[in-house]
Design an enzyme around this catalytic site. Sequence first.
Site, PDB file in Angstrom:
ATOM      1  N   GLU A 107     -22.333  49.213  54.634  1.00  0.00           N
ATOM      2  CA  GLU A 107     -23.506  50.383  54.211  1.00  0.00           C
ATOM      3  C   GLU A 107     -23.076  51.909  54.455  1.00  0.00           C
ATOM      4  O   GLU A 107     -22.750  52.346  55.248  1.00  0.00           O
ATOM      5  CB  GLU A 107     -24.851  50.570  54.858  1.00  0.00           C
ATOM      6  CG  GLU A 107     -26.479  51.413  54.501  1.00  0.00           C
ATOM      7  CD  GLU A 107     -27.555  50.704  55.183  1.00  0.00           C
ATOM      8  OE1 GLU A 107     -27.996  49.960  56.098  1.00  0.00           O
ATOM      9  OE2 GLU A 107     -28.149  51.454  54.661  1.00  0.00           O
ATOM     10  N   ASN A 134     -33.984  44.715  51.084  1.00  0.00           N
ATOM     11  CA  ASN A 134     -33.724  44.373  52.108  1.00  0.00           C
ATOM     12  C   ASN A 134     -34.337  43.949  52.465  1.00  0.00           C
ATOM     13  O   ASN A 134     -34.901  43.031  52.924  1.00  0.00           O
ATOM     14  CB  ASN A 134     -32.594  45.991  52.310  1.00  0.00           C
ATOM     15  CG  ASN A 134     -32.182  45.744  53.916  1.00  0.00           C
ATOM     16  OD1 ASN A 134     -31.521  45.071  53.620  1.00  0.00           O
ATOM     17  ND2 ASN A 134     -32.634  46.966  54.408  1.00  0.00           N
ATOM     18  N   GLU A 135     -35.218  44.918  53.869  1.00  0.00           N
ATOM     19  CA  GLU A 135     -36.120  44.423  55.065  1.00  0.00           C
ATOM     20  C   GLU A 135     -37.338  44.500  54.327  1.00  0.00           C
ATOM     21  O   GLU A 135     -37.920  45.707  54.954  1.00  0.00           O
ATOM     22  CB  GLU A 135     -35.154  45.471  56.136  1.00  0.00           C
ATOM     23  CG  GLU A 135     -34.090  45.002  56.869  1.00  0.00           C
ATOM     24  CD  GLU A 135     -33.913  45.566  58.376  1.00  0.00           C
ATOM     25  OE1 GLU A 135     -34.979  46.826  58.360  1.00  0.00           O
ATOM     26  OE2 GLU A 135     -33.425  44.924  59.177  1.00  0.00           O
ATOM     27  N   CYS A 164     -31.412  49.600  54.065  1.00  0.00           N
ATOM     28  CA  CYS A 164     -32.334  50.647  53.816  1.00  0.00           C
ATOM     29  C   CYS A 164     -31.393  51.286  53.098  1.00  0.00           C
ATOM     30  O   CYS A 164     -32.650  52.092  52.456  1.00  0.00           O
ATOM     31  CB  CYS A 164     -32.434  52.235  55.232  1.00  0.00           C
ATOM     32  SG  CYS A 164     -33.338  50.665  56.793  1.00  0.00           S
TER      33      CYS A 164
HETATM   34  O1  AHR Z   1     -27.684  48.469  60.052  1.00  0.00           O
HETATM   35  C1  AHR Z   1     -28.821  50.280  60.580  1.00  0.00           C
HETATM   36  C2  AHR Z   1     -30.307  49.222  59.621  1.00  0.00           C
HETATM   37  O2  AHR Z   1     -30.496  48.478  60.387  1.00  0.00           O
HETATM   38  C3  AHR Z   1     -30.003  48.613  57.984  1.00  0.00           C
HETATM   39  O3  AHR Z   1     -29.833  49.669  56.825  1.00  0.00           O
HETATM   40  C4  AHR Z   1     -31.501  47.935  58.224  1.00  0.00           C
HETATM   41  O4  AHR Z   1     -31.042  47.259  57.260  1.00  0.00           O
HETATM   42  C5  AHR Z   1     -31.510  47.706  59.193  1.00  0.00           C
HETATM   43  O5  AHR Z   1     -32.695  48.270  59.416  1.00  0.00           O
END
Ligand code: AHR
Length: 654
Positions: A48, A373-374, A242
């Site tokens: 990321e 993602n989340e 994120c």
């Molecule tokens: O790893 C950091 C963040 O943690 C990521 O972007 C997200 O998916 C999670 O909340």
Amino acid sequence: MKWISGYMSVLLVAALFAGLASAQSTITVSVGQPGAAIAKTMWGIFFEDINFGADGGIYAELVKNRSFEFDDPMMGWNWLLSADSDGMAAVVVKQPYEETNPRCLRMSASKGQPFGIRNEGFRGMGIKKGQSYWFSVYAKQVSPQPAMSLKIKVGSAMEGTIDNISGGWKNYTCKMEAKSTDSHANLEVFLGSFGSVDLDMVSLFPADTARMTDRPIPGLRKDLVDMLAAMKPGFLRFPGGCIVEGRTLSVRYQWKKTIGDINQRKTIINRWNTEFKHRLTPDYYQSFGLGFYEYFLLSEQVNAEPMPIINCGMACQFNTGETVAVEKLGPYVQDALDLIEFANGPADSKWGCIRAEMGHPEPFNMKLLGVGNEQWGPQYIERYKVFVKAIKEKYPDIVLIGATGSDPAIFPNGPKEVEYLWAELRKLKADIVDEHFYRPPDWFVQNADHYDDYDRNGPKLFVGEYAAISGSVANPDNQNNLGCALAEAAFMTGLERNADLVTMSSYAPLFAHVDAWQWKPDLIWFDNLSVYGTPNYYVQKLFSTKRGDVVLPVTLQGQDENLYVSACRSGKQIILKVVNPSGKAIASEIDLKGVKTVSYAGGTVLSGQPQDKNTIEEPAKIVPAKAAPFNVSSPKFTYRFKEYSMTVLELDVE
Ligand code: AHR
């Protein structure tokens, strides 16, 4: 009693072990009864652009805001003006207007001493003595003849010249060799002649960037790529995290805007720019120099399955949670379908052709795709269904990964949400489900059996983000120390034992710049000149490079509750991973059942004190070391596992 084998067979009997005089426990490996195959994707990488992971990190560009497209177009830039110069620089909008890269910088001077601009880099620029660097710039002469020139200076390490700038927009380059090393150099660009010139895409790259066997990856930092390759990762998940979601949908990650001509990849804000009040990073943007094409190339180079995540019509639910109406999801779903064609389509298909034109006519053979993602709530499930239907209809073989929110301990109503999402994803017969854990080290140790009792008839598991957190989530005091790494290792023995269910896993986040991070802990740290792996990195690397093909059932019996064990087979070799997170060495009898002959093929130990960590100054304080020479002549032998250690034993067997 500690953990009892659920499904996968680790059994701890809390009874005094009376066998060997010195052994406190017995590890029994049923070599003749191999279990599940361990997926190639078992241990992977989560990438990321957080902590300057891409821009300012693995993407080797040294100039920050090279195209003057940050919200403050002069961020990172300064004027260099002497008293008797009338020089000036101003950001102007290009004519004709360019949607994706509208601005450039006009520099003019008609008298006096040189006039120039300075770029501060991403917390300075790392320049290494003896290495070559390419300066490049797009320039357009604005004043009438004669032709213009530029003088380039990079700290006191190197200088160069660009001559004969004339006419319309053209790319000009010059190669320079560094005479000295500088960890925080600046780039200065002076007008070498009087007149007026427009500049754009002002860039400085090391000449020696990461290369694939037969084709260059455009400008990735070699030392960081080497760290990834050394892990032998099973997959590469990109681009996050994120960052896929964006704080709002307008700044979500859109892969189509990250491919093609680098000059035309529209710069946008990085969502980590203002996420944490205690670590504001106002100069964090995404240039997309590292875009989807490069992520695919990187996966190929490190021999990892590419695993992109796409936005499913939802912005980050920790921020705005903005959603697209289900009936308006069309373009989002089309992006997913087009991505599959970009990755896998023939070179004469619409998107396959773009891939081919970028230099990769062969398909990338992508098999995995994450939908969101989340994400959580019924909003997610509604949208997930639309994606699954469209993708499976056209590409039934693509394996889709569904979300179960974030770590249930940190998002609103987490445990209930996860329960709901699991029930829905089970009903929908999801291929793989993604779970995240950012928990204290003790949790990881106590949850080495976490997957032992999971339902075997539902989706497979992707433990997509996890890290042992010594403080609290994203706390700036969190540590990448050996104690945390061993806690993760204990948990990972459980993932390996449950390889029939868990087919993918990755630590998160991956990278952090020592001067520009937002989130701790992180797997790999770097500054402008060097990189080091954390103890957590070495744990990941040990599991991944010693992966094995099939799981072997293992039981642990004894009075000592502090060992965490997994075993696997690779050809005719047995690989035993034993984690001792306690402060006491433990002697254990190892009993290889079903084996006639055995010989010791090698051992590796990662050990130290729980607070020990690596740093830029001391990058190798905690690294795996060869175990002391050891002789094994019988399938039953005793081994002493050091306090605070992870040990990998390799045994050749008949
Ligand atoms: O790893 C950091 C963040 O943690 C990521 O972007 C997200 O998916 C999670 O909340």
